[in-house]
Scaffold this motif. Sequence first.
Motif, PDB file in Angstrom:
ATOM      1  N   PHE A   1     -11.567  54.236  41.080  1.00 12.24           N
ATOM      2  CA  PHE A   1     -10.090  54.872  41.637  1.00 12.24           C
ATOM      3  C   PHE A   1      -9.366  54.231  41.929  1.00 12.24           C
ATOM      4  CE2 PHE A   1      -7.588  57.758  43.307  1.00 12.24           C
ATOM      5  CZ  PHE A   1      -6.831  57.912  42.798  1.00 12.24           C
TER       6      PHE A   1
ATOM      7  N   SER B   1      -8.037  62.724  34.631  1.00 12.65           N
ATOM      8  CA  SER B   1      -8.161  62.328  35.444  1.00 12.65           C
ATOM      9  C   SER B   1      -8.605  60.699  35.986  1.00 12.65           C
ATOM     10  CB  SER B   1      -8.812  63.119  36.477  1.00 12.65           C
ATOM     11  OG  SER B   1      -8.996  63.168  37.993  1.00 12.65           O
ATOM     12  N   ALA B   2      -7.669  59.539  36.381  1.00 14.06           N
ATOM     13  CA  ALA B   2      -8.131  58.567  36.398  1.00 14.06           C
ATOM     14  C   ALA B   2      -9.209  58.915  37.980  1.00 14.06           C
ATOM     15  CB  ALA B   2      -7.147  57.908  36.569  1.00 14.06           C
ATOM     16  N   ARG B   3      -8.518  60.085  38.761  1.00 14.64           N
ATOM     17  CA  ARG B   3      -9.476  59.856  39.466  1.00 14.64           C
ATOM     18  C   ARG B   3     -10.716  60.286  39.614  1.00 14.64           C
ATOM     19  NH1 ARG B   3      -8.620  61.316  45.846  1.00 14.64           N
ATOM     20  NH2 ARG B   3      -6.101  61.418  44.952  1.00 14.64           N
TER      21      ARG B   3
ATOM     22  N   SER C   1       3.811  50.480  41.912  1.00 17.07           N
ATOM     23  CA  SER C   1       4.370  50.526  40.798  1.00 17.07           C
ATOM     24  C   SER C   1       4.583  48.876  40.328  1.00 17.07           C
ATOM     25  CB  SER C   1       5.670  50.676  41.152  1.00 17.07           C
ATOM     26  OG  SER C   1       6.471  51.437  39.521  1.00 17.07           O
ATOM     27  N   THR C   2       3.776  49.171  38.665  1.00 16.19           N
ATOM     28  CA  THR C   2       3.741  48.290  38.279  1.00 16.19           C
ATOM     29  C   THR C   2       5.430  47.674  37.539  1.00 16.19           C
ATOM     30  OG1 THR C   2       1.697  49.400  36.678  1.00 16.19           O
ATOM     31  CG2 THR C   2       2.914  47.381  35.391  1.00 16.19           C
TER      32      THR C   2
ATOM     33  N   CYS D   1      -3.529  53.684  36.828  1.00 20.39           N
ATOM     34  CA  CYS D   1      -4.834  54.001  37.578  1.00 20.39           C
ATOM     35  C   CYS D   1      -6.128  54.608  36.189  1.00 20.39           C
ATOM     36  CB  CYS D   1      -4.618  55.121  38.345  1.00 20.39           C
ATOM     37  SG  CYS D   1      -3.818  54.938  39.888  1.00 20.39           S
TER      38      CYS D   1
HETATM   39  N1  LIG Z   1      -4.988  63.007  42.339  1.00 24.79           N
HETATM   40  C1  LIG Z   1      -4.483  62.116  41.470  1.00 24.79           C
HETATM   41  N2  LIG Z   1      -4.046  60.559  41.536  1.00 24.79           N
HETATM   42  C2  LIG Z   1      -3.469  60.138  40.739  1.00 24.79           C
HETATM   43  C3  LIG Z   1      -4.653  59.973  39.478  1.00 24.79           C
HETATM   44  N3  LIG Z   1      -4.159  59.044  38.686  1.00 24.79           N
HETATM   45  C4  LIG Z   1      -3.299  57.782  39.334  1.00 24.79           C
HETATM   46  N4  LIG Z   1      -3.089  59.018  40.782  1.00 24.79           N
HETATM   47  C5  LIG Z   1      -2.329  58.531  42.036  1.00 24.79           C
HETATM   48  O1  LIG Z   1      -0.915  58.205  41.424  1.00 24.79           O
HETATM   49  C6  LIG Z   1      -0.009  57.395  42.111  1.00 24.79           C
HETATM   50  C7  LIG Z   1       0.641  56.292  40.735  1.00 24.79           C
HETATM   51  O2  LIG Z   1      -0.867  55.967  40.425  1.00 24.79           O
HETATM   52  P1  LIG Z   1      -0.376  54.465  39.580  1.00 24.79           P
HETATM   53  O3  LIG Z   1      -1.349  54.492  37.912  1.00 24.79           O
HETATM   54  O4  LIG Z   1       0.295  53.758  39.912  1.00 24.79           O
HETATM   55  O5  LIG Z   1       0.588  55.067  38.017  1.00 24.79           O
HETATM   56  P2  LIG Z   1       1.600  54.146  36.794  1.00 24.79           P
HETATM   57  O6  LIG Z   1       1.744  55.186  36.076  1.00 24.79           O
HETATM   58  O7  LIG Z   1       1.260  53.638  37.104  1.00 24.79           O
HETATM   59  O8  LIG Z   1       3.530  53.933  37.867  1.00 24.79           O
HETATM   60  P3  LIG Z   1       4.090  52.494  36.795  1.00 24.79           P
HETATM   61  O9  LIG Z   1       2.949  51.646  37.315  1.00 24.79           O
HETATM   62  O10 LIG Z   1       5.068  52.967  38.299  1.00 24.79           O
HETATM   63  O11 LIG Z   1       4.548  53.165  36.023  1.00 24.79           O
HETATM   64  C8  LIG Z   1      -1.334  56.491  42.687  1.00 24.79           C
HETATM   65  O12 LIG Z   1      -1.178  56.583  44.419  1.00 24.79           O
HETATM   66  C9  LIG Z   1      -2.318  57.183  42.316  1.00 24.79           C
HETATM   67  O13 LIG Z   1      -3.462  56.656  43.233  1.00 24.79           O
HETATM   68  C10 LIG Z   1      -5.456  60.748  39.545  1.00 24.79           C
HETATM   69  O14 LIG Z   1      -5.719  61.297  37.449  1.00 24.79           O
HETATM   70  N5  LIG Z   1      -5.365  61.743  40.003  1.00 24.79           N
END
Ligand SMILES: Nc1nc2c(ncn2[C@@H]2O[C@H](COP(=O)(O)OP(=O)(O)OP(=O)(O)O)[C@@H](O)[C@H]2O)c(=O)[nH]1
Length: 252
Positions: free
Chosen positions: A85, A204-206, A92-93, A75
Amino acid sequence: MSRKKGLRGKAASSSPSTDSPTGKSTGKPARSSPGIVQMNGVVHPSRPPISNSSEFYDIAFKVMLVGDSGVGKTCLLVRFKDGAFLAGSFISTVGIDFRNKVMNIDGVKVKLQIWDTAGQERFRSVTHAYYRDAHALLLLYDVTNKSSFDNIQSWLTEIHEYAQQDVVLMLLGNKADSAHDRVVKREDGERLAKEFGVPFMETSARSGLNVELAFTAVAKELKHRSTKDPSEKFKLQEYVSKEVKGAGCCRS
Ligand SMILES: Nc1nc2c(ncn2[C@@H]2O[C@H](COP(=O)(O)OP(=O)(O)OP(=O)(O)O)[C@@H](O)[C@H]2O)c(=O)[nH]1
Ligand SMILES: [Mg+2]
């Protein structure tokens, strides 16, 4: 400065090869290029280009996103690259993938090839193979997930084992927008980062908080190291401390 636009400059070495459009390694060695890049009077022998991308750039670096599964690595990358977002169900990657972004850093086109790794344990050996080529690592935990914070120590051990000694490292506490679910205080992140001497910020990616800043800081540091311009005084820690925004504040 007699820099040539579009000349492929300092880039990552060739293993593993990264010329696949899908971001998956092809196993083929990367093309080699005998070119030279001249920046601020400093001549840099060019290394092989790190992708077949036609985007012009002066220097290129590999940045890796690491941290537990679910902390928001994918994200964060999508937010940085596309300004969006990825809401909805969590996918999951699998393995590893990359996206390129060229940034204009003080008039120099810096290309970041950003590797998005899988946080799941079963892909750890895949990730290990990529550490040694990384110029910078963004190590993420999730402020709503205590175990992802507790695991930072073991990620650092892994980084010390597999990454280059001089790798640029930054700790990011992601999901800072989730005030209600927060279980890791900002001060805890700051304390840990201080203990290990690495720059830190919450992101925050959101909301976009500090996302651009995290990548800009890394790009500035890498560019600074690469050009070694004595007139340019850049200190990563100082830059981050000055520019960082707190959670609840504006978009980056
Ligand atoms: N509230 C919120 N949720 C987030 C944020 N970043 C990611 N998420 C949520 O967290 C979850 C995991 O996000 P990913 O970016 O797929 O996580 P990842 O670290 O790439 O996970 P892997 O690929 O398994 O290593 C998703 O449901 C996203 O929507 C953020 O900044 N804020
Ligand atoms: Mg992911």
